[in-house]
Enzyme design. Structure first.
Site, short mmCIF file in Angstrom:
data_model
loop_
_atom_site.label_atom_id
_atom_site.label_comp_id
_atom_site.label_asym_id
_atom_site.label_seq_id
_atom_site.Cartn_x
_atom_site.Cartn_y
_atom_site.Cartn_z
CG HIS A 1 -2.30 -1.12 1.17
ND1 HIS A 1 -2.89 -0.82 2.05
CD2 HIS A 1 -2.45 -2.16 0.29
CE1 HIS A 1 -3.87 -1.79 1.91
NE2 HIS A 1 -3.46 -2.45 0.66
CD GLU B 1 -1.72 4.15 3.62
OE1 GLU B 1 -1.41 3.45 2.61
OE2 GLU B 1 -2.66 4.09 4.31
#
Length: 331
Positions: free
Chosen positions: A46, A48
């Protein structure tokens, strides 16, 4: 967040779900990332996580307790846990995620007082812009999936020749292409009078139709000695006509128009268009001239649209272009 949005767009351009993230330390961006799960076959990739990994490498420490994480979408449980484990000072996100959000939507990991580190949380920053990137991406993907479900007959997308029989059209000037990236295989049509006038190397004036017309509405200009191109946007005239309303987004039509104008050589002198088309033209840099849409006889106006499905483009743009505010004329 603006930098995170740029990362989200990079993800969209790569065919990934458009989420972007940046890590800031002492006012400086030290790392950024976007979703790469599809390309890397990695469910943990992802935005992040990618940004956190890059930040930890940049400073040589997996503790990021003096850093702030900016992300365009509310973190999931995995990413929220990673941010807490890295001991971020603060996490800032844009759009909420009602299905998997772990920063307040489904649950809020950051609110658990028993976790040994407390990270400050701020949500809703530029939420509209962050949500729009996602909405545009999924609308476009759904439209493409719908088109690819079953093989389409040519006349499902294109005006059959029989619909044009008996009309006085300058078909010798017709040109088609499906090569522009934004078209994704659809055919784009335009009339170009430069070959007829032996002006193939002359810089043309480009004319764009209105909502109730198509390229043939500029027949008088095409018959003049001035070098002229008259274009049909997707869904109009003799261009291919996707029948799903969701396909016809302003950003997509603007991208197709921009790619077409960049393809024209020599570069166009100016673009001539009705004022109702102004929202599509806001990012163009070439001179704009507003023109009145010439009225077409009913038979000629309706010829490219033999059934209601073929009208998806005009119907969609009529809604999207409602109450436009045109920019000033440029020259």
């Amino acid at each position: 967040m603006e930098l995170a949005l740029q990362q989200a767009q990079a993800a969209a351009d790569a065919g990934e779900v458009p989420v972007g993230a940046v890590v800031v330390r002492a006012g400086q961006v030290i790392a950024s990332g976007h979703n790469t799960s599809l390309a890397s076959h990695d469910p943990t990739a992802h935005a992040e996580v990618n940004a956190i990994r890059a930040a930890a490498q940049a400073i040589g420490n997996y503790r990021l307790d003096d850093c702030t994480l900016y992300v365009t979408l509310e973190p999931c449980a995995m990413c929220s846990g990673a941010a807490l484990h890295a001991r971020f000072k603060r996490v800032v996100f844009g759009a909420t995620e009602s299905k998997t959000g772990a920063a307040g939507s489904v649950l809020n990991l950051f609110a658990h007082e028993h976790i040994n580190h407390q990270t400050k949380l701020t949500g809703g920053v530029q939420a509209g812009e962050c949500a729009q990137v996602l909405q545009d991406f999924f609308e476009h993907r759904r439209a493409q999936q719908q088109l690819s479900k079953v093989p389409l007959r040519e006349d499902a997308l294109r005006t059959p020749d029989s619909a044009l029989a008996g009309l006085d059209l300058p078909l010798a000037m017709s040109h088609f292409t499906a090569d522009f990236p934004a078209l994704e295989g659809l055919r784009l049509h335009w009339f170009d009078n430069r070959t007829r006038n032996t002006q193939a190397q002359a810089a043309p004036h480009v004319y764009l139709h209105g909502l109730d017309g198509w390229s043939v509405q500029y027949l008088s200009q095409l018959q003049s000695l001035e070098p002229v191109i008259s274009l049909d946007l997707p869904g109009f005239g003799l261009s291919d006509k996707p029948k799903k309303i969701a396909t016809h987004r302003l950003a997509w039509h603007a991208q197709v128009l921009g790619e077409f104008l960049a393809h024209v050589q020599p570069a166009p002198v100016a673009l001539h268009a009705p004022r109702e088309m102004a929202p599509l033209l806001a990012k163009l840099t070439l001179p704009l001239h507003w023109v009145e849409s010439p009225a077409l006889p009913t038979a000629l106006r309706d010829a490219p649209y033999p059934d209601l499905g073929h009208m998806a483009g005009p119907r969609a743009l009529r809604t999207l272009l409602a109450a436009p505010t045109p920019p000033p004329e440029r020259s």
